[in-house]
Design a protein around this motif. Structure first.
Motif, short mmCIF file in Angstrom:
data_model
loop_
_atom_site.label_atom_id
_atom_site.label_comp_id
_atom_site.label_asym_id
_atom_site.label_seq_id
_atom_site.Cartn_x
_atom_site.Cartn_y
_atom_site.Cartn_z
N ARG A 319 -37.45 -96.58 -15.90
CA ARG A 319 -37.99 -97.95 -15.89
C ARG A 319 -36.91 -98.75 -15.66
NH1 ARG A 319 -41.91 -101.94 -15.83
NH2 ARG A 319 -40.19 -102.82 -15.20
N GLN A 320 -35.57 -98.67 -15.99
CA GLN A 320 -34.64 -99.58 -15.60
C GLN A 320 -34.28 -99.42 -14.32
OE1 GLN A 320 -32.77 -102.26 -15.62
NE2 GLN A 320 -31.97 -101.88 -17.50
N ALA A 321 -34.33 -98.04 -13.40
CA ALA A 321 -34.08 -97.93 -12.50
C ALA A 321 -34.97 -98.64 -11.46
CB ALA A 321 -33.88 -96.51 -11.85
N LEU A 322 -36.40 -98.67 -11.92
CA LEU A 322 -37.33 -99.43 -11.30
C LEU A 322 -37.17 -100.96 -11.09
CD1 LEU A 322 -40.16 -99.18 -9.89
CD2 LEU A 322 -41.12 -99.38 -12.13
N SER A 323 -36.82 -101.17 -12.63
CA SER A 323 -36.62 -102.76 -12.67
C SER A 323 -35.54 -103.14 -11.60
CB SER A 323 -36.19 -103.07 -14.05
OG SER A 323 -37.30 -102.71 -14.87
N GLN A 324 -34.58 -102.46 -11.47
CA GLN A 324 -33.23 -102.85 -10.74
C GLN A 324 -33.77 -102.88 -9.27
OE1 GLN A 324 -30.16 -103.62 -11.50
NE2 GLN A 324 -30.72 -103.61 -13.57
N THR A 403 -34.44 -91.81 -9.63
CA THR A 403 -33.02 -92.74 -9.70
C THR A 403 -32.40 -92.61 -8.19
OG1 THR A 403 -31.57 -90.95 -10.62
CG2 THR A 403 -32.35 -92.62 -12.08
N ALA A 404 -32.47 -91.42 -7.64
CA ALA A 404 -32.07 -91.35 -6.33
C ALA A 404 -32.71 -92.51 -5.28
CB ALA A 404 -32.04 -89.98 -5.78
N GLU A 405 -34.06 -92.43 -5.50
CA GLU A 405 -34.82 -93.36 -4.56
C GLU A 405 -34.67 -94.72 -5.12
OE1 GLU A 405 -37.02 -91.86 -2.10
OE2 GLU A 405 -36.43 -93.92 -1.54
N ALA A 406 -34.64 -95.16 -6.00
CA ALA A 406 -34.25 -96.35 -6.87
C ALA A 406 -32.96 -96.96 -6.23
CB ALA A 406 -34.59 -96.45 -8.28
N LEU A 407 -31.93 -96.08 -6.31
CA LEU A 407 -30.71 -96.39 -5.87
C LEU A 407 -30.69 -96.73 -4.16
CD1 LEU A 407 -27.39 -94.22 -6.62
CD2 LEU A 407 -27.89 -95.01 -4.15
N GLU A 408 -31.67 -95.93 -3.51
CA GLU A 408 -31.41 -96.19 -2.25
C GLU A 408 -32.26 -97.55 -1.70
OE1 GLU A 408 -32.81 -93.03 0.33
OE2 GLU A 408 -32.94 -94.34 1.89
N CYS A 409 -33.24 -97.91 -2.72
CA CYS A 409 -33.87 -99.33 -2.37
C CYS A 409 -32.83 -100.38 -2.36
CB CYS A 409 -35.03 -99.49 -3.62
SG CYS A 409 -36.32 -98.27 -3.61
N MET A 410 -31.61 -100.06 -3.11
CA MET A 410 -30.66 -101.25 -3.30
C MET A 410 -29.46 -101.12 -1.99
SD MET A 410 -30.14 -101.37 -7.25
CE MET A 410 -29.03 -102.84 -7.35
N GLY A 411 -29.79 -100.06 -0.99
CA GLY A 411 -29.08 -100.00 -0.16
C GLY A 411 -27.72 -99.34 -0.53
N GLY A 412 -26.42 -99.87 0.19
CA GLY A 412 -25.18 -99.54 -0.18
C GLY A 412 -24.78 -100.11 -1.42
N ASN A 413 -25.25 -101.26 -1.83
CA ASN A 413 -24.89 -101.56 -2.97
C ASN A 413 -25.29 -100.80 -4.35
OD1 ASN A 413 -23.67 -104.21 -2.18
ND2 ASN A 413 -25.60 -105.19 -1.98
N GLY A 414 -26.46 -100.00 -3.97
CA GLY A 414 -26.84 -99.42 -5.23
C GLY A 414 -25.92 -98.19 -5.56
N MET A 420 -25.55 -100.68 -11.73
CA MET A 420 -25.96 -100.03 -12.77
C MET A 420 -26.75 -98.77 -12.12
SD MET A 420 -28.86 -100.82 -15.56
CE MET A 420 -28.23 -102.43 -16.03
N LEU A 421 -27.19 -98.95 -11.05
CA LEU A 421 -28.00 -97.41 -10.38
C LEU A 421 -27.01 -96.29 -10.40
CD1 LEU A 421 -30.62 -96.66 -9.58
CD2 LEU A 421 -30.74 -99.01 -10.15
N ALA A 422 -25.78 -96.48 -9.91
CA ALA A 422 -24.99 -95.34 -9.90
C ALA A 422 -24.80 -94.55 -11.18
CB ALA A 422 -23.59 -95.88 -9.27
N ARG A 423 -24.56 -95.30 -12.13
CA ARG A 423 -24.57 -94.80 -13.39
C ARG A 423 -25.59 -94.05 -13.76
NH1 ARG A 423 -23.81 -99.03 -17.16
NH2 ARG A 423 -25.72 -98.70 -18.24
N LEU A 424 -26.98 -94.48 -13.64
CA LEU A 424 -28.14 -93.92 -14.01
C LEU A 424 -28.30 -92.86 -13.33
CD1 LEU A 424 -30.54 -97.02 -14.01
CD2 LEU A 424 -29.43 -96.12 -15.91
N TYR A 425 -27.99 -92.82 -11.97
CA TYR A 425 -27.96 -91.78 -11.01
C TYR A 425 -27.24 -90.29 -11.71
CZ TYR A 425 -27.47 -88.77 -6.96
OH TYR A 425 -27.33 -87.83 -6.10
N ARG A 426 -26.12 -90.64 -12.27
CA ARG A 426 -25.42 -89.78 -12.58
C ARG A 426 -25.68 -89.15 -13.93
NH1 ARG A 426 -21.10 -91.38 -13.81
NH2 ARG A 426 -20.71 -93.33 -13.01
#
Ligand SMILES: Cc1cc2nc3c(=O)[nH]c(=O)nc-3n(C[C@H](O)[C@H](O)[C@H](O)COP(=O)(O)OP(=O)(O)OC[C@H]3O[C@@H](n4cnc5c(N)ncnc54)[C@H](O)[C@@H]3O)c2cc1C
Length: 561
Positions: A319-324, A403-414, A420-426
């Motif tokens: 849910r947090q990854a989606l919100s981000q 989380t990998a997909e949500a991270l990519e939604c933020m491009g390089g910043n993610g 936060m996404l990098a932490r959620l991904y790990r």
């Protein structure tokens, strides 16, 4: 002498920064999530809304986000000895970790299920855990352990009124002191040894009785021991009768330290705020909790609580990854439009939103089953048996790709650590591993069905609550038992079985309780196959705008474009 490379009027601090999304902060993670609020009400926890809203504000606050960042950046350190060479066996945490522990325990993330006087305590606590896991996940280990330890401790006449009660108190006391001097306690569970994790019968730690009937001394090692500064630990050790469950206190009743030697802290892929150690036990004092030889069975009796809690945690993390991802997409423009309103990104985000709502809906339905089982419902007892391993497998497994997909939604910043996404991904893979890794929990689903043939009837009745709502689901339910019978070599197909059951259960719940633009899209993409292999490959017939507005209502969700 004058320097000529900085002509007057040049700004040296930075150039102007434009078109960057804002940080998603100072929002309420509960109030901005209408699907969550409706689920809490529907499953019988409406009384907990104010409490959930309070925690939702904490979780969305800049303060908590900053503390979570600090606690994961400045990781725990082991101090084996003091400066004069005396053994210490202590872990030093950044103050941010203690802040997070106070917030989580203080909000009832660990104890509400047992301290609530209203029915629906497990559900309400699950909602708090879902919210908490949107803020920080390392602390989810000690809160989950404290939650799940209570029933086993209540079986012990010695520990029932002390340890079991103090785990449910809404406060946090980090000091190592005897139990009688503390108002609240924490607990860990250290079962895994070097040579045996999934198969605990391979444990080599030995126990011998010493003193009173339930007092023993343990000798051996444990390869994984998370939260090693807890006040006590569940430990499996062998007596002559077989594997037996004990509680090892860090501090003895007379105030002396128990013989609990921390050998090292693990350098982990994620979950970095939470220390995970290896320990040695050498004539270490312990109280016996189970009957001799019945330790694994006793430990497993409460595994449904930890397993559900990890699935709840993964649903919160998703849910947090989606919100981000949605927030970023609304605040960042490309090709003259916010990214979130570009058609292909709408497909990706809506696909993620469907997965997230399905995960949340199912874990909270199972939390209600735990409440109803406690009140004596036989049907709920059956759902309580099969539900936690199902979601422990499916929802925890989903979190990594999600989380990998949500991270990519933020491009390089993610991909950058201060997002936060990098932490959620790990963090995401961990919930698959501990408390029964994916294969083990799928085999457990199989075992549950084999041990209790009427469980399948209960499961089918649960699914048939949505009968008539969608022909695909009806057909899948009708053919399921026959499909299953035709498979042979049951363990080989255990993941297939678990996946099928989860997908049907999620579809049935969404069809009963969510708007048709959510439920129909879920069934069409997840049951009928109108979806490709990756997120964002759904067909074009869905109302992705409505799905996204439900996931993050623009009026409640700060989107500063
Ligand atoms: C960060 C972290 C913290 C941890 N904290 C704790 C803790 O506090 N306390 C604690 O006790 N443990 C802890 N663990 C350990 C964790 O519970 C174990 O790693 C887990 O139970 C798996 O055991 P194992 O690592 O020995 O894997 P193994 O038992 O070697 O299994 C390896 C793989 O084989 C699979 N497998 C095993 N048997 C079968 C089978 N019959 N059929 C098909 N597949 C099979 C498993 O599913 C797994 O995928 C922690 C682990 C991590 C990563």
């Amino acid at each position: 002498m004058t320097l000529d490379f900085a002509p007057s009027g040049t700004r040296l601090d930075s150039h102007e920064v434009t078109n960057q999304a804002t940080v998603l902060t100072d929002y309420n993670a509960f109030d901005s999530d209408p699907a969550l609020s409706a689920a809490l009400e529907r499953e019988g926890g409406g009384w907990a809304k104010a409490r959930a809203s309070k925690l939702g504000a904490v979780v969305g606050s800049q303060e908590l986000q900053h503390q979570a960042y600090l606690a994961n950046k400045f990781v725990p350190e082991l101090m084996t000895h003091d400066r004069f060479g005396h053994r210490l066996d202590e872990v030093e945490y950044h103050p941010a970790y203690h802040y997070l522990m106070s917030q989580a325990f203080g909000a009832g993330v660990a104890g509400l299920a047992w301290s609530s006087e209203k029915p629906g305590g497990h559900l309400a606590r699950a909602v708090l855990s879902f919210l908490w896991n949107q803020g920080e996940n390392g602390v989810g280990c000690p809160t989950g352990m404290a939650y799940a330890a209570v029933p086993a401790l209540r079986q012990s006449p010695r520990l029932r009124d002390s340890w079991a009660k103090k785990l449910t108190v809404k406060s946090y006391d980090p000091e190592l002191r005897p139990e009688v001097e503390k108002a609240s306690l924490t607990i860990g569970m250290t079962l895994t040894e070097k040579q045996a994790g999934s198969d605990l019968r391979g444990s080599t730690t030995r126990a011998r009785q010493a003193g009173a009937k339930d007092e023993y001394l343990l000798t051996g090692h444990k390869w994984f021991c998370s939260a090693p500064m807890s006040d006590g630990f569940f430990v499996i050790a062998y007596t002559d009768a077989g594997p037996t469950l004990f509680v090892v206190p860090r501090v003895l009743p007379d105030g002396k330290r128990n013989r609990f030697y921390i050998q090292m802290l693990k350098d982990k892929c994620g979950n970095r705020s939470n220390a995970s150690s290896s320990i040695e036990l050498c004539d270490t004092f312990a109280w016996r909790i189970s009957e001799e030889g019945k330790g694994i069975r006793t430990a497993m009796e409460d595994a449904h609580l930890t397993r559900l809690d990890f699935a709840v945690g993964s649903a919160g993390l998703m849910r947090q990854a989606l919100s981000q991802a949605i927030h970023y997409g609304r605040g960042r423009r490309a090709f003259q439009k916010p990214i979130a309103s570009q058609p292909l990104m709408q497909n990706v985000l809506a696909d993620l939103a469907l997965e997230s709502e399905a995960a949340m809906t199912l874990v909270l339905r199972i939390a209600r089953a735990i409440d109803e089982a406690e009140q004596g419902s036989e049907t709920a007892k059956q759902l309580q048996r099969i539900g936690p391993p199902l979601v422990k497998f499916f929802v925890c497994k989903t979190a990594s790709g999600f989380t990998a997909e949500a991270l990519e939604c933020m491009g390089g910043n993610g991909y950058i650590e201060n997002h936060m996404l990098a932490r959620l991904y790990r963090e995401a893979p961990l919930n698959c591993i501990w408390e029964g890794s994916s294969n083990m929990v799928c085999l457990d689903v199989l075992r549950a069905l084999e041990q209790n043939p009427s469980l399948m009837d209960v499961m089918m009745a649960e699914l048939r609550k949505a009968q008539g709502a969608d022909p695909s689901l009806d057909a899948m339910i009708d053919s399921f038992t026959a499909d299953l019978a035709g498979l042979g070599n049951a363990p080989y197909h255990a993941r297939w079985l678990a996946e099928r059951l989860v997908r049907m259960w999620q579809a049935a719940l969404l069809l009963q309780h969510t708007p048709s633009y959510v439920a129909d899209a879920f069934v069409s993409t997840r049951l009928d196959g109108n979806r490709g292999f990756h997120y964002g490959a759904m067909g074009g017939q869905y109302d992705t705008g409505a799905i996204l507005e439900r996931a993050a209502p623009p009026e409640l969700f700060p989107a500063r474009v």
